[in-house]
Design a protein around this motif. Structure first.
Motif, PDB file in Angstrom:
ATOM      1  N   THR A  85      24.168  28.040 -88.028  1.00 17.48           N
ATOM      2  CA  THR A  85      23.557  29.373 -87.966  1.00 17.48           C
ATOM      3  C   THR A  85      24.433  30.329 -87.165  1.00 17.48           C
ATOM      4  OG1 THR A  85      21.314  28.466 -88.142  1.00 17.48           O
ATOM      5  CG2 THR A  85      21.533  30.678 -87.210  1.00 17.48           C
ATOM      6  N   VAL A  86      24.899  29.885 -86.007  1.00 18.67           N
ATOM      7  CA  VAL A  86      25.785  30.725 -85.194  1.00 18.67           C
ATOM      8  C   VAL A  86      27.061  31.024 -85.964  1.00 18.67           C
ATOM      9  CG1 VAL A  86      27.077  30.896 -83.039  1.00 18.67           C
ATOM     10  CG2 VAL A  86      24.843  29.776 -83.059  1.00 18.67           C
ATOM     11  N   TYR A  87      27.609  29.992 -86.630  1.00 18.67           N
ATOM     12  CA  TYR A  87      28.835  30.150 -87.419  1.00 18.67           C
ATOM     13  C   TYR A  87      28.637  31.177 -88.538  1.00 18.67           C
ATOM     14  CZ  TYR A  87      32.448  28.851 -90.854  1.00 18.67           C
ATOM     15  OH  TYR A  87      33.473  28.868 -91.763  1.00 18.67           O
ATOM     16  N   ASP A  88      27.553  31.042 -89.289  1.00 18.72           N
ATOM     17  CA  ASP A  88      27.286  31.977 -90.394  1.00 18.72           C
ATOM     18  C   ASP A  88      27.076  33.397 -89.866  1.00 18.72           C
ATOM     19  OD1 ASP A  88      27.472  29.912 -92.212  1.00 18.72           O
ATOM     20  OD2 ASP A  88      25.302  29.564 -92.328  1.00 18.72           O
ATOM     21  N   ASN A  89      26.331  33.531 -88.778  1.00 20.15           N
ATOM     22  CA  ASN A  89      26.084  34.867 -88.211  1.00 20.15           C
ATOM     23  C   ASN A  89      27.370  35.513 -87.704  1.00 20.15           C
ATOM     24  OD1 ASN A  89      23.364  34.632 -88.744  1.00 20.15           O
ATOM     25  ND2 ASN A  89      22.802  33.995 -86.665  1.00 20.15           N
ATOM     26  N   SER A  90      28.298  34.676 -87.210  1.00 24.49           N
ATOM     27  CA  SER A  90      29.550  35.239 -86.686  1.00 24.49           C
ATOM     28  C   SER A  90      30.419  35.812 -87.799  1.00 24.49           C
ATOM     29  CB  SER A  90      30.333  34.160 -85.922  1.00 24.49           C
ATOM     30  OG  SER A  90      30.909  33.211 -86.800  1.00 24.49           O
ATOM     31  N   LYS A  91      30.162  35.380 -89.024  1.00 21.57           N
ATOM     32  CA  LYS A  91      30.898  35.944 -90.154  1.00 21.57           C
ATOM     33  C   LYS A  91      30.384  37.351 -90.494  1.00 21.57           C
ATOM     34  CE  LYS A  91      33.369  32.261 -90.884  1.00 21.57           C
ATOM     35  NZ  LYS A  91      34.819  32.264 -90.597  1.00 21.57           N
ATOM     36  N   ILE A  92      29.135  37.587 -90.123  1.00 15.70           N
ATOM     37  CA  ILE A  92      28.529  38.894 -90.385  1.00 15.70           C
ATOM     38  C   ILE A  92      28.771  39.841 -89.211  1.00 15.70           C
ATOM     39  CG2 ILE A  92      26.348  40.093 -90.842  1.00 15.70           C
ATOM     40  CD1 ILE A  92      25.324  37.395 -92.006  1.00 15.70           C
ATOM     41  N   THR A  93      28.486  39.319 -88.009  1.00 12.76           N
ATOM     42  CA  THR A  93      28.705  40.106 -86.798  1.00 12.76           C
ATOM     43  C   THR A  93      29.683  39.342 -85.909  1.00 12.76           C
ATOM     44  OG1 THR A  93      26.422  40.898 -86.918  1.00 12.76           O
ATOM     45  CG2 THR A  93      27.616  41.247 -84.833  1.00 12.76           C
ATOM     46  N   PRO A  94      30.972  39.665 -86.019  1.00 13.74           N
ATOM     47  CA  PRO A  94      31.991  38.900 -85.295  1.00 13.74           C
ATOM     48  C   PRO A  94      31.785  38.924 -83.778  1.00 13.74           C
ATOM     49  CG  PRO A  94      33.004  40.272 -86.981  1.00 13.74           C
ATOM     50  CD  PRO A  94      31.569  40.701 -86.882  1.00 13.74           C
ATOM     51  N   LEU A  95      32.098  37.830 -83.157  1.00 15.33           N
ATOM     52  CA  LEU A  95      32.057  37.700 -81.707  1.00 15.33           C
ATOM     53  C   LEU A  95      33.393  38.128 -81.123  1.00 15.33           C
ATOM     54  CD1 LEU A  95      30.512  34.122 -81.844  1.00 15.33           C
ATOM     55  CD2 LEU A  95      29.288  36.152 -81.053  1.00 15.33           C
ATOM     56  N   GLU A  96      33.534  38.013 -79.812  1.00 15.42           N
ATOM     57  CA  GLU A  96      34.842  38.238 -79.209  1.00 15.42           C
ATOM     58  C   GLU A  96      35.814  37.200 -79.757  1.00 15.42           C
ATOM     59  OE1 GLU A  96      34.836  38.763 -74.923  1.00 15.42           O
ATOM     60  OE2 GLU A  96      32.703  39.265 -74.996  1.00 15.42           O
ATOM     61  N   ALA A  97      37.098  37.512 -79.740  1.00 12.40           N
ATOM     62  CA  ALA A  97      38.091  36.686 -80.430  1.00 12.40           C
ATOM     63  C   ALA A  97      38.054  35.221 -79.998  1.00 12.40           C
ATOM     64  CB  ALA A  97      39.484  37.264 -80.212  1.00 12.40           C
ATOM     65  N   ASP A  98      38.015  34.980 -78.676  1.00 10.95           N
ATOM     66  CA  ASP A  98      38.028  33.583 -78.238  1.00 10.95           C
ATOM     67  C   ASP A  98      36.702  32.886 -78.539  1.00 10.95           C
ATOM     68  OD1 ASP A  98      36.660  35.029 -76.275  1.00 10.95           O
ATOM     69  OD2 ASP A  98      37.418  33.799 -74.619  1.00 10.95           O
ATOM     70  N   GLN A  99      35.606  33.638 -78.521  1.00 13.15           N
ATOM     71  CA  GLN A  99      34.314  33.062 -78.877  1.00 13.15           C
ATOM     72  C   GLN A  99      34.283  32.707 -80.368  1.00 13.15           C
ATOM     73  OE1 GLN A  99      31.678  36.190 -77.564  1.00 13.15           O
ATOM     74  NE2 GLN A  99      31.447  35.295 -75.518  1.00 13.15           N
ATOM     75  N   GLN A 100      34.845  33.570 -81.170  1.00 16.25           N
ATOM     76  CA  GLN A 100      34.927  33.309 -82.607  1.00 16.25           C
ATOM     77  C   GLN A 100      35.728  32.039 -82.872  1.00 16.25           C
ATOM     78  OE1 GLN A 100      33.393  35.777 -84.420  1.00 16.25           O
ATOM     79  NE2 GLN A 100      33.611  34.793 -86.409  1.00 16.25           N
ATOM     80  N   ARG A 101      36.805  31.867 -82.115  1.00 11.91           N
ATOM     81  CA  ARG A 101      37.650  30.680 -82.269  1.00 11.91           C
ATOM     82  C   ARG A 101      36.877  29.412 -81.872  1.00 11.91           C
ATOM     83  NH1 ARG A 101      42.284  28.800 -84.825  1.00 11.91           N
ATOM     84  NH2 ARG A 101      43.464  27.390 -83.494  1.00 11.91           N
ATOM     85  N   VAL A 102      36.119  29.503 -80.781  1.00 11.57           N
ATOM     86  CA  VAL A 102      35.326  28.358 -80.331  1.00 11.57           C
ATOM     87  C   VAL A 102      34.318  27.954 -81.405  1.00 11.57           C
ATOM     88  CG1 VAL A 102      33.565  27.590 -78.686  1.00 11.57           C
ATOM     89  CG2 VAL A 102      35.572  28.798 -77.867  1.00 11.57           C
TER      90      VAL A 102
END
Length: 721
Positions: free
Chosen positions: A155-172
């Motif tokens: 769920t977090v992964y899918d949501n991050s594709k819609i609303t990107p997180l900070e770069a290092d958080q996205q990488r995590v």
């Protein structure tokens, strides 16, 4: 070789990383065996004392290992339950951050566990290890295959594709999601059950494989008498004498079954029959047809690995393993190896011809065999370059090499290393020493560096680096506790430790891993987990500073006179830089190619010994040398999964190394150019895995790495563009 202290998520999915975590300690050579209650189990306890807390290595107790593991696993599962039962919708903070925080107690237990496995192994510990291996496997499966946990992560992964997180958080998020998916989190219940069962069986096989190697290293020792020392140097003779005395053989000389002991004997001993015996002992580890033979273990491992990745839809283990590496797939890895292999074996033919000519001129009446290669290569080196390796060793003192590494760290990374007073920090053996690492300019504390340099019974062979605590800032800044571990032959009291140029290079290499740890600027633990065919790059690059003028002129001084290495000898070393590259490249590549081919082959009814022999014949492997790691003792690949289908990574990293070294060589300040050094730290060391390695390298170099520099480095023909 790198072994990092890692987040609990990674621990749940990679047994090879778990069991190779090691550490260092000083005043206590024996470990007690009286159990303590969980409430006071030192292996679980939070680290206290100076430097933000340090492991209590002086209080380790073997009997505490099992209860500590059991309690830590229980606590970790409770943390996972707390994450999955959270009624709030999954988000980065309540799922990913909480997952990154989890497992602190288990992390601490595995720090001690790694020491007892790699630095201080004993029959008592090995029994516990065998018992706990399947238990640990089941525990890991409970987390990596937890459907509610994966649902929240997805769920977090899918949501991050819609609303990107900070770069290092996205990488995590990306790394964690990929790890869980690769480990079967999306499988149906039946396949998950089989996947977990395979992991459990593999964990026992890995443990047995490595135990067998250690048993053969300890069980096969070649004892010499005084009349069998011809050709050996005085320091080496004294080291062999001490090794014999340590084993209750006063008056004899012991060549132990480790590379650091074997290699110089094969290089210098005039006793051909003894060279053959030492060679056979070393290269037959795990392949003696007895109860320590590893061939059956390997066959089972290959079958189980293929079955496991088949559950995920992959044709073979290599396809599955390389999907998140720089190479991306086995075809790219094989393309690189096949580009270098013909030049390597062609160079071996030239080297053998040169050696045979020397043997013939000496009327030795022999044909070059594998146990002759190092011996006659040394004679060719003297003849071609007037370069005597034994003469070079007189300028390679271990203590001075350590000072040289500190100098390089100061120049490139702005680090300062200061000895920690004895007794300030607990260590597990008297050989271990500790240094504090600070920023040279600000004085800010960065961490501690532990050094465990000498071989001993119960310590696995080779050289490696590890961390006991990695740098993170997301939950309070954590200082780094890192270590280097070697297997130099301990000298007689009062004698210096003199090492070969190759061993000095390895010393610098492993220190490169430590500098990578200390340079980390990441927030989250997950970002300290390196990409295997990239993490060797930083350490291989540091090897280049050994041969810089500032190091040679100031630290490579004669152990008796203290005078710097003569310029004439320096020139000989540099002229001979590509000498014996046929041997070095071929023995390595043979292992890397066999690793890949074993995992691309159909393992049904595989005869491991026959497959190794037939495949090497197809590759036209020169008969005068063998793989650096023969299959029955290829611990990188079969005592865990860290380097399985990834041993090619050393060469992949060496392409980056050679190309990056050219950036320094072309700079105004050479290898100490401040601007290039700053870019090195900023893009290639500090980010760890916070950005894609290929992108990081392009930021440093302005382009992708090219193979041409590697071929030039080795003196091989450069392929046409």
């Amino acid at each position: 070789m790198i072994n990092s202290h890692i987040s609990i998520l990674y621990k749940t999915i990679a047994i090879s990383a778990l069991v190779f975590i090691v550490s260092c300690n000083k005043k206590k050579e024996t470990v007690e065996a009286t159990p303590t209650e969980n409430t006071s189990n030192i292996l679980l306890a939070e680290w206290t004392g100076p430097y933000n807390g340090v492991p209590a290595f002086d209080q380790m107790n073997i009997a505490d290992v099992k209860p500590a593991l059991e309690k830590a696993m229980e606590m970790n599962l409770e943390e996972i339950d707390a994450i999955t039962s959270n009624p709030e919708p999954p988000n980065f903070d309540n799922t990913i951050v909480e997952l990154e925080k989890s497992g602190a107690e288990l992390n601490r237990v595995f720090t001690y566990y790694g020491i007892l496995r790699s630095n201080m192994s004993s029959p008592e510990f090995r029994e516990i290890q065998k018992e706990m291996a399947p238990v640990l496997s089941e525990f890991r499966s409970k987390i990596s295959q937890n459907p509610e946990l994966f649902k929240r992560i997805k769920t977090v992964y899918d949501n991050s594709k819609i609303t990107p997180l900070e770069a290092d958080q996205q990488r995590v998020v990306q790394l964690i999601y990929d790890d869980f998916a690769m480990k079967g989190a999306a499988l149906d219940d039946e396949k998950k059950k089989r996947y977990a069962a395979i992991n459990k069986e593999l964990s026992a096989l890995y443990t047995n494989f490595s135990d067998n190697i250690l048993a053969d290293e300890e069980g096969y020792v070649t004892y010499l008498t005084k009349d069998q020392l011809s050709g050996l140097s005085e320091p080496l003779i004294k080291s062999y004498a001490k090794a014999a005395t340590d084993r209750g053989q006063e008056g004899k000389y012991a060549v132990t079954n480790t590379r650091s002991s074997m290699d110089p004997f094969l290089t210098y001993s005039n006793e051909r029959a003894l060279r053959k015996k030492v060679w056979e002992n070393y290269y037959s580890r795990g392949d003696n047809g007895d109860d320590k033979d590893n061939n059956e273990n390997i066959a089972k491992i290959l079958k189980l690995r293929k079955e496991r990745v088949g559950l995920l839809g992959h044709d073979n283990f290599a396809d599955w393993r390389l999907q998140n590496r720089m190479a991306k797939n086995p075809e790219n890895a094989m393309k690189l190896m096949n580009a270098v292999w013909p030049a390597a074996i062609a160079r071996v033919q030239q080297e053998v011809a040169d050696m045979q000519a020397v043997a013939d001129a000496n009327a030795d009446n022999i044909t070059i065999e594998p146990w002759d290669y190092r011996y006659y290569a040394e004679k060719v080196r003297k003849k071609k370059y007037d370069l005597d390796s034994d003469e070079v060793k007189q300028y390679l003192q271990l203590d001075k090499l350590r000072e040289a590494m500190f100098f390089v760290a100061g120049e490139l990374f702005n680090f300062k290393f200061t000895p920690v007073p004895e007794g300030t920090v607990p260590v597990f053996h008297e050989d271990v020493n500790v240094w504090e690492v600070n920023d040279k300019t600000s004085g800010a504390h960065i961490g501690l560096w532990y050094l465990d340099p000498f071989a001993r019974t119960g310590k696995r062979s080779g050289a490696w680096a590890t961390t006991y605590r990695s740098h993170t800032t997301f939950d309070g800044e954590k200082t780094v506790l890192g270590s280097n571990n070697s297997n130099f032959v301990k000298p007689a009291p009062g004698e210096p430790v003199l090492v070969s140029w190759d061993d000095a290079t390895t010393f610098f290499h492993e220190f490169g891993h430590a500098l990578h740890y200390f340079s980390s600027a990441v927030r989250y633990p997950q970002l300290n987990n390196g990409v295997r065919d990239y993490t060797e790059f930083q350490s291989q690059l540091l090897e280049r500073w050994l041969s810089t003028d500032k190091v040679i002129n100031n630290y490579l001084v004669h152990y008796k006179t203290g005078k710097p290495m003569p310029k004439t000898l320096v020139e000989k070393i540099k002229e001979a830089a590509t000498f014996n590259q046929g041997f070095g490249t071929t023995e390595y590549l043979a292992s890397a190619l066999m690793d890949m081919k074993f995992h691309l082959a159909d393992p049904t009814d595989i005869d491991v010994a026959a497959y190794e022999k037939e495949t090497l014949a197809e590759l036209n492997m020169p008969k005068e040398l063998v793989m650096r790691h023969r299959t029955p003792h290829f611990g990188h690949v079969f005592s865990g999964e860290g380097y399985a289908t990834a041993y090619y990574g050393y060469m992949w990293a060496d392409v980056l190394t050679a190309d990056a070294a050219e950036a320094f060589a072309e700079a105004p300040g050479g290898f100490y150019d401040k601007e290039v050094a700053d870019k090195l730290v900023k893009y290639l060391f500090a980010p760890r895995n916070a950005m894609d390695p290929a992108d990081a390298y392009r930021k440093f170099r302005g382009r992708d790495a090219k193979i041409e520099a590697l071929m030039k480095d080795r003196g091989f023909p450069v392929p046409k563009s």
